[in-house]
Design a protein around this motif. Structure first.
Motif, PDB file in Angstrom:
ATOM      1  N   TYR A  84      -0.777   4.532  -9.984  1.00  0.00           N
ATOM      2  CA  TYR A  84      -2.066   5.222  -9.917  1.00  0.00           C
ATOM      3  C   TYR A  84      -3.120   4.589 -10.824  1.00  0.00           C
ATOM      4  O   TYR A  84      -4.280   5.007 -10.801  1.00  0.00           O
ATOM      5  N   LEU A  92       0.783  -1.236   0.000  1.00  0.00           N
ATOM      6  CA  LEU A  92       0.000   0.000   0.000  1.00  0.00           C
ATOM      7  C   LEU A  92       0.816   1.287   0.000  1.00  0.00           C
ATOM      8  O   LEU A  92       0.397   2.273  -0.627  1.00  0.00           O
ATOM      9  N   THR A 121      -8.552   7.197  -6.605  1.00  0.00           N
ATOM     10  CA  THR A 121      -9.949   7.487  -6.271  1.00  0.00           C
ATOM     11  C   THR A 121     -10.463   8.662  -7.095  1.00  0.00           C
ATOM     12  O   THR A 121     -11.595   8.624  -7.597  1.00  0.00           O
ATOM     13  N   PHE A 139      -3.447   6.144  -3.699  1.00  0.00           N
ATOM     14  CA  PHE A 139      -4.872   5.856  -3.640  1.00  0.00           C
ATOM     15  C   PHE A 139      -5.728   7.111  -3.806  1.00  0.00           C
ATOM     16  O   PHE A 139      -6.864   7.019  -4.279  1.00  0.00           O
ATOM     17  N   ARG A 176      -9.851   2.446  -1.004  1.00  0.00           N
ATOM     18  CA  ARG A 176      -8.631   1.735  -0.637  1.00  0.00           C
ATOM     19  C   ARG A 176      -8.981   0.408   0.041  1.00  0.00           C
ATOM     20  O   ARG A 176      -8.435  -0.646  -0.312  1.00  0.00           O
ATOM     21  N   VAL A 205     -11.588   8.052  -0.382  1.00  0.00           N
ATOM     22  CA  VAL A 205     -10.267   7.438  -0.535  1.00  0.00           C
ATOM     23  C   VAL A 205     -10.123   6.245   0.399  1.00  0.00           C
ATOM     24  O   VAL A 205      -9.669   5.169  -0.002  1.00  0.00           O
TER      25      VAL A 205
END
Length: 206
Positions: A160, A64, A73, A69, A97, A93
């Motif tokens: 991304y 992560l 989003t 994120f 996630r 977000v």
């Protein structure tokens, strides 16, 4: 859909150290870390036995930090992102996630004997946004193309978007998100995502 999710799981698996060495090209980083990470997944008995909690922990700790994120989003929500308040944006977000982590952690427990091939790089050293092209190979099946869109940031390379067999991850969600917003506004989308996350979390507590 099962192959789609499993392929995306491999994406999560092979990119745990992209930000570790910003001086290296992103394709070189993907290539270097993939063998080590896939070896861990193959040998992890808990993952092979379906321990979703173990997979979630693995994803959260090693993967992560190397995904953007917020941008993912924003791209998935599209033009409706601008109508969301800062608080709503933060909730979107977090919910998106969590959705991705839970969805692909559940599917990653199905990983068995896939391997990854790498296509020649098509970007320059000065590029700030690049696409790394790979393919997932499995005996008895056609390879699945997976492209990773990465951007160079002050914290290193960040993923991304991911394009699986020509389908963008963020674009794939955009239509559904737009419908949710038309029906119930931004809060409606947030509630829908949170409910999906509760549904996905339920098996882990059984």
């Amino acid at each position: 859909m099962k192959k789609f999710l499993l392929s995306l799981c491999l994406m999560f698996s092979v990119l745990p150290a992209l930000a570790a060495e910003t001086a290296k090209a992103p394709d070189a980083l993907v290539r270097e870390v993939s063998d080590d990470v896939l070896a861990i997944v193959r040998q992890d008995k808990a993952i092979q036995s379906g321990d979703t909690r173990r997979v979630i922990t693995l994803v959260e700790e090693k993967v992560l930090p190397h995904f953007n994120f917020r941008r993912m989003t924003m791209l998935a929500v599209g033009k409706d992102w601008r109508q969301a308040s800062p608080e709503q944006q933060g909730k979107l977000v977090d919910a998106f996630r969590t959705l991705l982590v839970r969805t692909y952690s559940n599917a990653l427990t199905q990983y068995r004997d896939q391997s990854i091939g790498y296509k020649p790089a098509k970007f320059g050293d000065a590029d700030a946004s690049v696409r790394v092209q790979t393919e997932v190979r499995q005996a008895g099946a056609q390879p699945i193309n997976i492209d990773y869109a990465l951007e160079k940031t002050t914290d290193g390379w960040k993923v991304y978007d991911v394009v699986v067999a020509g389908v963008s991850l963020v674009t794939n969600y955009r239509g559904t998100f737009a419908q949710e917003i038309r029906t119930g506004g931004v809060d409606g989308l947030i509630k829908s995502l949170e409910q999906k996350n509760r549904d996905l979390a339920a098996p882990a507590h059984s």
